[in-house]
Design an enzyme around this catalytic site. Structure first.
Site, PDB file in Angstrom:
ATOM      1  N   ASP A   1      -7.898  -5.546   0.090  1.00  0.00           N
ATOM      2  CA  ASP A   1      -8.443  -6.505  -0.874  1.00  0.00           C
ATOM      3  C   ASP A   1      -8.107  -7.957  -0.548  1.00  0.00           C
ATOM      4  O   ASP A   1      -8.775  -8.873  -1.030  1.00  0.00           O
ATOM      5  CB  ASP A   1      -7.913  -6.194  -2.286  1.00  0.00           C
ATOM      6  CG  ASP A   1      -8.451  -4.882  -2.803  1.00  0.00           C
ATOM      7  OD1 ASP A   1      -9.593  -4.545  -2.447  1.00  0.00           O
ATOM      8  OD2 ASP A   1      -7.735  -4.200  -3.541  1.00  0.00           O
TER       9      ASP A   1
ATOM     10  N   HIS B   1       0.852  -1.189   0.000  1.00  0.00           N
ATOM     11  CA  HIS B   1       0.000   0.000   0.000  1.00  0.00           C
ATOM     12  C   HIS B   1       0.885   1.235   0.000  1.00  0.00           C
ATOM     13  O   HIS B   1       1.919   1.259   0.658  1.00  0.00           O
ATOM     14  CB  HIS B   1      -0.919   0.019   1.228  1.00  0.00           C
ATOM     15  CG  HIS B   1      -2.074   0.941   1.057  1.00  0.00           C
ATOM     16  ND1 HIS B   1      -1.989   2.290   1.316  1.00  0.00           N
ATOM     17  CD2 HIS B   1      -3.336   0.720   0.602  1.00  0.00           C
ATOM     18  CE1 HIS B   1      -3.150   2.845   1.040  1.00  0.00           C
ATOM     19  NE2 HIS B   1      -3.978   1.924   0.608  1.00  0.00           N
TER      20      HIS B   1
END
Ligand code: ACO
Length: 374
Positions: A314, A263
């Protein structure tokens, strides 16, 4: 850190583009705060309707406000017949996110007041999209399996009706809580790529539908919301927990980016992934089926030891949605149907305090060339 003149920040990393009262990420804690509430406090305590209200209006609704808001969303669930006809006629091989993007664009063409950008019109259109996008995604799910799309059931809550329109069944409490929590978790996440895209388009005083189409176009990418489909496909490819070590080693040796990991802002852990991991384990235990969870856990351990890269939102959302019956090819569409709430808040914020978004580039091309006429 202040940005120096003409300094290029690749990928706009660390660039602060707006002041915002919507949400805040601190990647070091790590934490995600939305309208003042920590995501850990939000999940399990707010329904998607409450979350949407909080995002749109900045405060939690009173019970009367919630009843009115809920009734309004329900009244907006139906999508025009021409959009349903498009969904049925589009080739089955089309990408589900491209279909959704086009369907939302069609809603804009059908709305004779699509260009009206006064505060009230903007708000009504955004509520309409929050209510209608699930109807579109559910219709896609039904058409994909050769079934006729179902009419929204106005006796059911947002998530319950959404689940019903996708599966044809009313969800049990555990399934419904898990699904609603996924929608709440995905609803908002600061200035990510798709939200930025929405704000850039709104910043030109274009219309709401164009702004949301830009968001959909950005979120479908495999580095963004599209990673959820990739995560589930990767778990399938790994196939068993025993195979996780070799799979991760090979992928890293080939310099492949594993979907569901990494991320830009959270380097020490994504708080949303922690919640989803707990929820996925809980669902796996209650269904006596920990196949996907076991694979995911082992691959996560391997990634941690080989490259110290964290799972993002996710990673565990994919097996969770799979557990409750959502097809892999529609997972990014489900993410979009939740993120519309956050996009709406940002569109309103941009609209309310607009300044054209127009960054600069540092020129590294040629100069001094002359045109020689033949
Ligand atoms: N798999 C393997 N290695 C990775 C991954 C990954 N998923 N993510 C980052 N890395 C590695 C990079 O190769 C790089 O290694 P290096 O320093 O040895 O070259 C290092 O980690 C830093 O990564 P960056 O590419 O600089 O990270 P960046 O901030 O640019 O990218 C991104 C973030 C796009 C999310 C990236 O981690 C990625 O591609 N992940 C996979 C796709 C994904 O899951 N996206 C969903 C994000 S969450 C969301 O949008 C809903």
């Amino acid at each position: 850190m202040a940005q120096k003149d003409n300094e290029v920040r690749e990928g706009l990393e660390g660039v602060v583009a707006f002041e915002s009262t919507i949400s805040h990420i601190d990647g070091t804690v790590p934490e995600l705060v939305i309208r003042g509430y920590d995501i850990n406090d939000i999940v399990g305590n707010l329904t998607f309707e409450q979350m949407s209200y909080l995002l749109l209006f900045g405060e939690l609704p009173s019970s009367i406000q919630l009843t009115d808001f809920d009734a309004e969303l329900k009244s907006l669930r139906q999508v025009p017949k021409s959009v349903l006809a498009f969904l049925s006629s589009v080739p089955k091989s089309s990408e589900p996110m491209s279909i959704l993007r086009t369907a939302v664009s069609m809603l804009g063409c059908i709305d004779s007041e699509s260009g009206l950008n006064d505060q009230n019109s903007v708000l009504i259109k955004l509520k309409s999209l929050i209510a209608k996008i699930p109807t579109i995604v559910a219709a896609q799910a039904r058409i994909n399996v050769g079934e006729t799309p179902l009419q929204p059931d106005l006796s059911l809550s947002h998530s319950s009706n959404y689940y019903y329109m996708v599966t044809g069944e009313v969800a049990d409490e555990k399934t419904l809580n898990a699904f609603d929590a996924v929608l709440v978790i995905y609803a908002e996440h600061e200035i990510n790529a798709s939200t930025f895209a929405c704000r850039v388009v709104m910043g030109t005083e274009s219309d709401i539908y164009s702004s949301v189409v830009a968001g959909i176009s950005a979120i479908k990418g495999p580095l963004h919301g599209g990673a959820i489909d990739g995560s589930m496909n990767m778990l399938k490819e790994i196939g068993s927990a025993e195979n996780a070590e070799n799979y991760v080693k090979d992928a890293l040796a080939q310099k492949r980016k594993l979907p569901g990991f990494g991320h830009r802002v959270y380097r020490a852990g994504d708080p949303r992934a922690h919640v989803l991991k707990r929820m996925t384990l809980d669902l796996a235990n209650s269904r006596n089926d920990s196949h996907w969870f076991d694979i995911a856990l082992e691959a996560e351990k391997q990634m941690a030891s080989l490259k110290s890269i964290i799972p993002n939102v996710d990673y565990y959302a994919a097996p969770l949605l799979s557990h409750i019956g959502f097809p892999v090819i529609l997972m990014t569409n489900v993410v979009t149907s939740a993120r519309i709430a956050g996009w709406s808040a940002h569109i309103l914020e941009q609209y309310g305090k607009n300044r054209l978004i127009r960054p600069r580039a540092k020129y590294t091309g040629k100069s001094g060339l002359k045109i020689h006429k033949p």
